[in-house]
Write a protein that holds these residues in place. Structure first.
Motif, PDB file in Angstrom:
ATOM      1  N   ALA A  57       0.941  -1.270  -0.005  1.00  0.00           N
ATOM      2  CA  ALA A  57      -0.002  -0.173   0.144  1.00  0.00           C
ATOM      3  C   ALA A  57       0.817   1.361   0.112  1.00  0.00           C
ATOM      4  CB  ALA A  57      -0.849  -0.083   1.087  1.00  0.00           C
ATOM      5  N   SER A  58       2.008   1.182   0.705  1.00  0.00           N
ATOM      6  CA  SER A  58       3.031   2.381   0.632  1.00  0.00           C
ATOM      7  C   SER A  58       3.912   2.420  -0.564  1.00  0.00           C
ATOM      8  CB  SER A  58       3.716   2.385   1.953  1.00  0.00           C
ATOM      9  OG  SER A  58       4.631   3.328   1.975  1.00  0.00           O
ATOM     10  N   TRP A  59       4.456   1.233  -0.882  1.00  0.00           N
ATOM     11  CA  TRP A  59       5.316   1.142  -1.882  1.00  0.00           C
ATOM     12  C   TRP A  59       4.718   1.002  -3.493  1.00  0.00           C
ATOM     13  CZ3 TRP A  59      10.389  -2.094  -0.896  1.00  0.00           C
ATOM     14  CH2 TRP A  59      11.141  -1.488   0.268  1.00  0.00           C
ATOM     15  N   ARG A  60       4.133   2.037  -3.707  1.00  0.00           N
ATOM     16  CA  ARG A  60       3.424   1.983  -5.208  1.00  0.00           C
ATOM     17  C   ARG A  60       4.240   2.892  -6.197  1.00  0.00           C
ATOM     18  NH1 ARG A  60      -1.335   5.874  -3.687  1.00  0.00           N
ATOM     19  NH2 ARG A  60      -1.534   5.861  -5.978  1.00  0.00           N
ATOM     20  N   SER A  61       4.403   2.058  -7.355  1.00  0.00           N
ATOM     21  CA  SER A  61       5.038   2.565  -8.273  1.00  0.00           C
ATOM     22  C   SER A  61       4.955   3.951  -8.876  1.00  0.00           C
ATOM     23  CB  SER A  61       5.106   1.381  -9.452  1.00  0.00           C
ATOM     24  OG  SER A  61       3.567   1.370  -9.944  1.00  0.00           O
ATOM     25  N   ASP A  62       3.753   4.327  -8.608  1.00  0.00           N
ATOM     26  CA  ASP A  62       3.516   5.620  -9.180  1.00  0.00           C
ATOM     27  C   ASP A  62       3.569   6.844  -8.368  1.00  0.00           C
ATOM     28  OD1 ASP A  62       1.541   5.125  -7.455  1.00  0.00           O
ATOM     29  OD2 ASP A  62      -0.074   5.728  -8.575  1.00  0.00           O
ATOM     30  N   THR A  63       4.394   6.484  -7.218  1.00  0.00           N
ATOM     31  CA  THR A  63       4.778   7.506  -6.238  1.00  0.00           C
ATOM     32  C   THR A  63       6.395   7.477  -5.888  1.00  0.00           C
ATOM     33  OG1 THR A  63       4.522   5.958  -4.300  1.00  0.00           O
ATOM     34  CG2 THR A  63       2.562   7.141  -4.856  1.00  0.00           C
ATOM     35  N   ASP A  64       6.978   8.510  -5.365  1.00  0.00           N
ATOM     36  CA  ASP A  64       8.273   8.707  -4.972  1.00  0.00           C
ATOM     37  C   ASP A  64       8.515   7.651  -4.090  1.00  0.00           C
ATOM     38  OD1 ASP A  64      10.689   9.528  -4.766  1.00  0.00           O
ATOM     39  OD2 ASP A  64      10.279  11.433  -3.739  1.00  0.00           O
ATOM     40  N   CYS A  65       9.815   6.831  -4.586  1.00  0.00           N
ATOM     41  CA  CYS A  65       9.966   5.861  -3.458  1.00  0.00           C
ATOM     42  C   CYS A  65      10.617   6.566  -2.164  1.00  0.00           C
ATOM     43  CB  CYS A  65      10.909   4.938  -4.115  1.00  0.00           C
ATOM     44  SG  CYS A  65      12.680   5.704  -4.301  1.00  0.00           S
ATOM     45  N   CYS A  66      11.195   7.678  -2.109  1.00  0.00           N
ATOM     46  CA  CYS A  66      11.629   8.651  -1.128  1.00  0.00           C
ATOM     47  C   CYS A  66      10.362   8.923  -0.014  1.00  0.00           C
ATOM     48  CB  CYS A  66      12.247   9.899  -1.384  1.00  0.00           C
ATOM     49  SG  CYS A  66      13.940   9.675  -2.147  1.00  0.00           S
ATOM     50  N   THR A  67       9.370   8.624  -0.194  1.00  0.00           N
ATOM     51  CA  THR A  67       8.348   8.740   0.491  1.00  0.00           C
ATOM     52  C   THR A  67       7.734   7.404   1.115  1.00  0.00           C
ATOM     53  OG1 THR A  67       6.616   8.536  -1.352  1.00  0.00           O
ATOM     54  CG2 THR A  67       7.657  10.897  -0.699  1.00  0.00           C
ATOM     55  N   TRP A  68       8.306   6.275   0.720  1.00  0.00           N
ATOM     56  CA  TRP A  68       7.649   4.970   0.781  1.00  0.00           C
ATOM     57  C   TRP A  68       8.144   4.760   2.414  1.00  0.00           C
ATOM     58  CZ3 TRP A  68       9.427   1.571  -3.819  1.00  0.00           C
ATOM     59  CH2 TRP A  68       8.652   2.050  -5.036  1.00  0.00           C
ATOM     60  N   GLU A  69       7.217   3.881   3.120  1.00  0.00           N
ATOM     61  CA  GLU A  69       7.420   3.497   4.209  1.00  0.00           C
ATOM     62  C   GLU A  69       8.823   2.729   4.449  1.00  0.00           C
ATOM     63  OE1 GLU A  69       5.196   0.890   7.815  1.00  0.00           O
ATOM     64  OE2 GLU A  69       4.259   1.529   5.887  1.00  0.00           O
ATOM     65  N   GLY A  70       9.522   3.293   5.573  1.00  0.00           N
ATOM     66  CA  GLY A  70      10.953   2.448   5.810  1.00  0.00           C
ATOM     67  C   GLY A  70      12.162   3.107   4.835  1.00  0.00           C
ATOM     68  N   ILE A  71      11.929   3.933   4.047  1.00  0.00           N
ATOM     69  CA  ILE A  71      12.926   4.438   3.124  1.00  0.00           C
ATOM     70  C   ILE A  71      13.284   5.799   3.428  1.00  0.00           C
ATOM     71  CG2 ILE A  71      13.454   4.869   0.620  1.00  0.00           C
ATOM     72  CD1 ILE A  71      13.011   1.886   1.294  1.00  0.00           C
ATOM     73  N   THR A  72      14.378   6.120   3.320  1.00  0.00           N
ATOM     74  CA  THR A  72      15.249   7.321   3.645  1.00  0.00           C
ATOM     75  C   THR A  72      15.948   7.770   2.306  1.00  0.00           C
ATOM     76  OG1 THR A  72      14.905   6.891   6.048  1.00  0.00           O
ATOM     77  CG2 THR A  72      16.446   8.827   5.110  1.00  0.00           C
ATOM     78  N   CYS A  73      16.175   8.830   1.937  1.00  0.00           N
ATOM     79  CA  CYS A  73      17.081   9.342   0.843  1.00  0.00           C
ATOM     80  C   CYS A  73      17.857  10.559   1.291  1.00  0.00           C
ATOM     81  CB  CYS A  73      16.040   9.672  -0.309  1.00  0.00           C
ATOM     82  SG  CYS A  73      14.952   8.414  -1.135  1.00  0.00           S
ATOM     83  N   SER A  74      18.838  10.725   0.586  1.00  0.00           N
ATOM     84  CA  SER A  74      19.658  11.755   0.465  1.00  0.00           C
ATOM     85  C   SER A  74      19.083  13.084  -0.096  1.00  0.00           C
ATOM     86  CB  SER A  74      21.080  11.366   0.326  1.00  0.00           C
ATOM     87  OG  SER A  74      21.013  11.182  -1.193  1.00  0.00           O
ATOM     88  N   PRO A  75      19.720  14.092   0.206  1.00  0.00           N
ATOM     89  CA  PRO A  75      19.335  15.391  -0.503  1.00  0.00           C
ATOM     90  C   PRO A  75      19.562  15.111  -2.238  1.00  0.00           C
ATOM     91  CG  PRO A  75      20.708  16.043   1.305  1.00  0.00           C
ATOM     92  CD  PRO A  75      20.820  14.562   1.210  1.00  0.00           C
ATOM     93  N   SER A  76      20.597  14.301  -2.543  1.00  0.00           N
ATOM     94  CA  SER A  76      20.846  14.166  -3.894  1.00  0.00           C
ATOM     95  C   SER A  76      19.846  13.021  -4.471  1.00  0.00           C
ATOM     96  CB  SER A  76      22.217  13.804  -4.147  1.00  0.00           C
ATOM     97  OG  SER A  76      22.727  12.727  -3.319  1.00  0.00           O
TER      98      SER A  76
END
Length: 710
Positions: A57-76
């Protein structure tokens, strides 16, 4: 982590493994979007899961993976953290996670993941923390090709899985940044790897306990100049402690319990930074050197279950930070008074069970006002219990079994002022004295376990016990108590274990016993042990009362009359022993309602009638004895009752069956009989009762168990 919560690890600080958790925390700022390649790699992980517990429900292919549950991204916009611990995930770990070129921390711990650990993760050029602990991963660890560049990995936690095989040598040679390696609670074999010490200059934590490592502690440990924790307990290590080990002066925690290590402790004082020393359950000998006093930082000393002898050195008094001293099951001798316990102001647990100490209990011990657990049982102490023990206001666990104590009334009056006592074991003392009467004893309002067994005490079951409203376990067996069981017994709402075997109690089995709440309820009881409780082997250790069976032992008395029909109410009871009394009448039908029973002993009574067929419904029954009664009719040839040996039915001339001299329909009588003599078979009955519960954990003091198990 699980190995560090084990009794032999008790007291270990967790900040070393907490390093992994610290490194898992990311302070990166949120970003607008991740790359398609990284999104695809993450979706490959999702595709390999047979159960994702709503992650889709969180890991939807049409959304930004940086917003997925359990995922953290860098500024880059690169994925730096995948944190999916304790999510109930099932399935395999995708090797495509190795394509996340910016991934720094991967935490998949505490799930139900299976399969192997992908080589792509171990050999990643970016991951610094990899935690897959507490899963169901199998297989061995792959060798990383020697041509692979040095790895950045700093923390590798693969503990509590199902890994097998040997550690791959080239893998560790390439991990030049490794700081923490936790591979405990698996099935690794071979020798302990020391390559990380050579390759990684900052390597500081090696946790390998609960595996199948063998051989000697390896030479070359002197290369581990930054090592702070070495834990390899519960393996098959042998040989002596090598001199190279004593040169690792950075060591703060050395834990090697439950191996086959031999030799002495003469070099141990060189490890001047030791905080924890755990060498319990080995084959160490000689004595504790005087130089032990050089370990000024020592807080935990575990040398239990060895062959160490001699006196305790007076220099132990210089280890002023000691919190726990565990020396049980050795051959120590001499007087304790040589140690000035008043300098050990931080001492909380002292366990000297099963040694040969003599003299009196040192008065300086009563200055340890933080002491919560004291076990001095089975030594050669003598003299009266000092009134100063009342100054130990924090004392919760006290075991003085078989300590030549006299004057039970005075002893209980002194201990009654210890308001925090929850566990009191004073059996096999006070020989042939009288049980104190009601107006003589007060206090003990928090007591949960009381053992006054094996004392040959006369008198009655005292009414002052009715004031112990928190009592859960009561041992009064092997005395000379007379009279009947008082009706107030039902007011002990937390009582779930009652043993009054081998006394001279009379009257009928009172209905009040059938009204004890905890024997009817599946509820468990509060924590009661400050010290670990053992069976005969040190591999069985129990701290939680949830492993304790619910037991009613009334055997070897003079109870008469019929077994109450209300006994069917005690549906939580797992062991019922009414043997060697003068009970008559038929086996009551409601006893078949006790579907949790594992032990049922009605032998050596005057019971009549047939064996109730419904006893076959007791599917957990592993010990059954109705021998030496006057029962009649056929012995069941099918079902649970058909699985027990003939000895379970001997001494009932009117019973018949295909395996007996008296065949059903014949007029022959079974001449087999066993003499029931009070006191002779006590150990046998208890061995039956306790043996059934060893695999689920019988909570009782080792001293009491030792009477029945050596």
């Amino acid at each position: 982590m699980q190995p560090l919560s084990h009794t032999h690890m008790n007291g270990f600080p967790t900040h070393f493994f907490g390093l992994a958790l610290v490194l898992l925390v990311s302070l990166a700022s949120p970003t607008s979007s991740c790359t398609e390649q990284e999104k695809s790699s993450l979706l490959q992980l999702l595709a390999g899961l047979s159960c994702d517990h709503g992650l889709t429900a969180s890991w939807r292919s049409d959304t930004d993976c940086c917003t997925w549950e359990g995922i953290t991204c860098s500024p880059s916009r690169m994925v730096t953290d995948v944190s999916l611990a304790s999510r109930g995930l099932e399935g395999s770990i995708s090797p495509f996670l190795g394509n996340l070129t910016g991934l720094l921390r991967l935490n998949l711990s505490c799930n139900s993941l299976s399969g192997g650990l992908p080589l792509e993760l171990v050999s990643s050029s970016s991951i610094i923390v990899l935690d897959v602990s507490f899963n169901r991963l199998t297989g061995g660890l792959h060798e990383i090709p020697s041509s692979t560049p040095a790895q950045p990995l700093q923390v590798l936690n693969i503990s509590s899985n199902l890994f097998t095989g040997r550690f791959p040598s080239t893998t560790w040679e390439l991990m030049k940044n490794l700081v923490v390696l936790n591979a405990s609670t698996n099935s690794f074999t071979g020798n302990i790897p020391i390559t990380p010490c050579v390759s990684a200059p900052y390597f500081s934590v090696l946790e390998l306990s609960f595996n199948q490592f063998s051989g000697n502690i390896p030479h070359g440990l002197s290369n581990c100049s930054m090592l702070k924790l070495l834990s390899a307990g519960y393996n098959n290590l042998s040989g002596t402690l090598p001199d190279e080990l004593f040169s690792v002066t950075s060591l703060e925690h050395l834990s090697l319990p439950r191996n086959w290590l031999e030799g002495d402790l003469n070099g141990i004082s060189k490890l001047i930074n030791l905080i924890t020393l755990d060498l319990g359950a080995n084959k160490l000998s000689s004595n504790i050197p005087d130089s032990i006093g050089d370990l000024k930082r020592l807080e935990e000393l575990h040398l239990d279950h060895n062959n160490i002898s001699g006196e305790l050195p007076s220099t132990l008094s210089r280890c002023t930070n000691l919190i726990t001293i565990d020396l049980k099951n050795n051959n120590f001798s001499g007087e304790l008074t040589k140690v000035n316990f008043s300098s050990l102001s931080n001492l909380r647990k002292l366990d000297l069970l099963y040694n040969r100490f003599n003299g009196t209990i040192p008065e300086s011990l009563y200055s340890c006002n933080r002491l919560t657990a004291l076990r001095l049982s089975c030594n050669n102490f003598h003299g009266q219990l000092s009134e100063r023990i009342g100054s130990l206001k924090s004392l919760s666990f006290l075991s003085l079994v078989n300590s030549s104590l006299t004057n039970i009334t005075r002893t209980l009056q002194i201990l009654g002022s210890s308001r925090n006592l929850t566990t009191l074991l004073i059996g096999y003392n006070f020989k042939h004295e009288a049980m104190p009467e009601n107006d003589q004893i007060d206090g003990f309002e928090n007591l949960q376990l009381l053992a006054i067994d094996g004392c040959s005490l006369s008198g009655k079951i005292p009414q002052w016990l009715s004031k112990l409203t928190n009592l859960g376990v009561l041992f009064l067996n092997n005395n000379r108590l007379s009279g009947s069981i008082p009706d107030w017994i039902s007011s002990l709402n937390f009582l779930f274990y009652l043993d009054i075997t081998n006394n001279s109690l009379t009257g009928e089995i009172p209905s009040a016993l059938m009204d004890i709440a905890m024997l009817k309820s599946e509820k468990t009881t509060p924590n009661i042990f400050e010290l670990p409780v053992y069976s005969k082997s040190p591999s069985f250790q129990y701290l939680m009362p949830s492993a304790f069976p619910k037991v009613l032992n009334l055997g070897f008395n003079n109870f008469a009359g019929m077994i109450p029909e209300k006994i069917g109410q005690l549906k939580a009871v797992t062991s019922l022993n009414l043997s060697s009394n003068r009970l008559s009448g038929e086996i009551p039908g409601p006893i078949c309602n006790l579907t949790n029973l594992q032990v049922l002993d009605l032998s050596c009574n005057r019971l009549t009638g047939k064996i109730p067929a419904a006893l076959n419904n007791l599917h957990f029954l592993s010990r059954f004895n109705i021998s030496n009664n006057d029962l009649e009719g056929p012995i069941p040839t099918v079902g649970q009752l058909s699985t027990f040996p003939n000895s379970s039915y001997d001494g009932n001339p009117k019973l018949c069956g295909p395996m007996r001299a008296n065949h059903c329909g014949s007029t022959e009588a079974d001449k087999v009989s066993t003499v029931c003599t009070k006191g002779i078979a006590t150990e046998v009955i208890f061995a039956i009762a306790f043996g059934a519960f060893f695999i689920v954990g019988v909570l009782y003091d080792q001293i009491v168990l030792s009477r029945y198990f050596g």
